[in-house]
Design a protein around this motif. Structure first.
Motif, mmCIF file in Angstrom:
data_model
loop_
_atom_site.group_PDB
_atom_site.id
_atom_site.type_symbol
_atom_site.label_atom_id
_atom_site.label_comp_id
_atom_site.label_asym_id
_atom_site.label_seq_id
_atom_site.Cartn_x
_atom_site.Cartn_y
_atom_site.Cartn_z
ATOM 1 N N ASP A 1 -10.132 0.902 3.727
ATOM 2 C CA ASP A 1 -9.846 1.593 2.462
ATOM 3 C C ASP A 1 -8.547 1.154 1.788
ATOM 4 O OD1 ASP A 1 -7.949 2.696 4.138
ATOM 5 O OD2 ASP A 1 -8.468 4.801 3.719
ATOM 6 N N THR A 2 -7.883 0.163 2.374
ATOM 7 C CA THR A 2 -6.608 -0.319 1.818
ATOM 8 C C THR A 2 -6.507 -1.824 2.027
ATOM 9 O OG1 THR A 2 -5.546 1.803 2.376
ATOM 10 C CG2 THR A 2 -4.080 -0.072 1.917
ATOM 11 N N VAL A 3 -5.968 -2.525 1.045
ATOM 12 C CA VAL A 3 -5.778 -3.970 1.164
ATOM 13 C C VAL A 3 -4.592 -4.234 2.111
ATOM 14 C CG1 VAL A 3 -5.243 -6.111 -0.047
ATOM 15 C CG2 VAL A 3 -6.701 -4.371 -1.129
ATOM 16 N N HIS B 1 -7.103 -10.898 6.351
ATOM 17 C CA HIS B 1 -8.192 -9.948 6.621
ATOM 18 C C HIS B 1 -9.265 -10.547 7.526
ATOM 19 C CE1 HIS B 1 -6.346 -8.246 2.992
ATOM 20 N NE2 HIS B 1 -6.954 -7.103 3.258
ATOM 21 N N LYS C 1 -5.910 0.445 -5.666
ATOM 22 C CA LYS C 1 -4.619 1.039 -5.281
ATOM 23 C C LYS C 1 -3.456 0.087 -5.587
ATOM 24 C CE LYS C 1 -6.499 3.711 -1.371
ATOM 25 N NZ LYS C 1 -6.420 3.900 0.103
ATOM 26 N N ILE C 2 -3.750 -1.191 -5.709
ATOM 27 C CA ILE C 2 -2.707 -2.185 -5.999
ATOM 28 C C ILE C 2 -2.371 -2.120 -7.491
ATOM 29 C CG2 ILE C 2 -2.126 -4.641 -5.961
ATOM 30 C CD1 ILE C 2 -4.167 -5.021 -3.745
ATOM 31 N N PRO D 1 -11.742 -4.922 2.208
ATOM 32 C CA PRO D 1 -11.320 -3.813 1.335
ATOM 33 C C PRO D 1 -12.364 -3.566 0.242
ATOM 34 C CG PRO D 1 -9.621 -5.539 1.516
ATOM 35 C CD PRO D 1 -10.907 -6.120 2.015
ATOM 36 N N GLU E 1 -12.274 0.270 -4.427
ATOM 37 C CA GLU E 1 -11.300 1.370 -4.508
ATOM 38 C C GLU E 1 -9.991 1.000 -3.824
ATOM 39 O OE1 GLU E 1 -14.444 1.665 -3.692
ATOM 40 O OE2 GLU E 1 -15.268 2.961 -5.260
ATOM 41 N N ALA E 2 -10.089 0.209 -2.745
ATOM 42 C CA ALA E 2 -8.876 -0.244 -2.046
ATOM 43 C C ALA E 2 -8.059 -1.162 -2.942
ATOM 44 C CB ALA E 2 -9.269 -0.963 -0.758
ATOM 45 N N ASN F 1 -2.046 -0.153 7.984
ATOM 46 C CA ASN F 1 -2.097 1.148 7.306
ATOM 47 C C ASN F 1 -3.459 1.417 6.660
ATOM 48 O OD1 ASN F 1 -1.679 -0.896 5.412
ATOM 49 N ND2 ASN F 1 -0.728 0.510 3.935
ATOM 50 N N ALA F 2 -4.465 0.609 7.004
ATOM 51 C CA ALA F 2 -5.806 0.765 6.412
ATOM 52 C C ALA F 2 -6.752 1.422 7.417
ATOM 53 C CB ALA F 2 -6.348 -0.602 5.997
ATOM 54 N N LYS F 3 -7.528 2.359 6.917
ATOM 55 C CA LYS F 3 -8.491 3.048 7.781
ATOM 56 C C LYS F 3 -9.846 2.341 7.724
ATOM 57 C CE LYS F 3 -10.567 7.587 8.624
ATOM 58 N NZ LYS F 3 -10.636 9.014 8.181
#
Length: 213
Positions: free
Chosen positions: A207-209, A151, A128-129, A121, A124-125, A188-190
């Motif tokens: 782009d998302t953890v 991960h 989001k948290i 991640p 920026e990812a 749910n991460a791209k």
């Protein structure tokens, strides 16, 4: 008396002939030397020409060599790749991830032989948290290890292999789901960048953890 005159005349004649011969020799010597010098000069020029030709061929060969750069041969041009941790540090876009890896005590693991596949991640990812959740993770070593190891997949799985599977087992123990129907999604991460090769595996940027259930 007559014999003496004849003898004297012969001596004079012989002296004149000797003088003439010597004079002829001295006249011819510069010409001989000049011819010899000319011949030597031609040979030198020929040898120099051959030498220059050989040097030119050598220079051409060196310059055409794929290892030649800037006029010299560069030996060992390819440096070894950095490992997963050092690659993340150098990238400059995984500062939070690197901080989390250090806090979880996973630096030595991810610098190990591997190979590993890491879904990494970006900063920026992590942004989001919610801050309180992230801060809580950073002080809870066990919870943080679970999130980070979620991960990581054992083995080197490149993008062309990722798109052929529906799920992948992580080092944390749970599976991540893979959807390649529209780009590549890990849960749910791209995946925004794939196949960053390292010395002990491969990194795919997301782009998302990812959060294990």
């Amino acid at each position: 008396m007559k014999n003496e005159l004849k003898s004297g005349s012969k001596s004079k004649i012989n002296a004149k002939l000797l003088t003439a011969a010597i004079a002829t020799l001295f006249v011819s010597m510069p010409m001989m030397a000049s011819a010899s010098d000319c011949d030597y000069s031609k040979k030198m020029k020929s040898a120099q020409s051959k030498q220059h030709s050989m040097q030119g061929q050598y220079s051409h060969a060196v310059n055409k060599s794929p290892m030649a750069q800037g006029g010299f041969i560069k030996v060992g041009a390819h440096s070894p790749k950095a490992d997963i941790v050092d690659t993340a540090v150098k990238a400059g876009s995984f500062n939070t991830l690197v901080t989390a890896v250090k806090a979880a005590g996973l630096v030595d693991t991810l610098k190990g032989k591997g190979p590993f596949t890491v879904f990494a991640p970006t900063d920026e990812a992590f942004a989001k948290i919610p801050a309180d959740v992230l801060n809580g993770l950073l002080v809870d070593k066990e919870a943080l290890r679970k999130v980070l190891l979620y991960h990581v997949v054992a083995g080197k799985v490149t993008a062309d292999q990722v798109v052929t599977v529906k799920s992948a087992a992580t080092v944390q123990g749970s599976d991540v789901m893979v959807d390649a129907s529209n780009g590549v999604m890990i849960n749910n991460a791209k995946v925004v960048k794939a196949d960053i090769m390292t010395s002990n595996g491969v990194i795919h940027v997301i782009d998302t953890v990812l959060m294990p259930k």
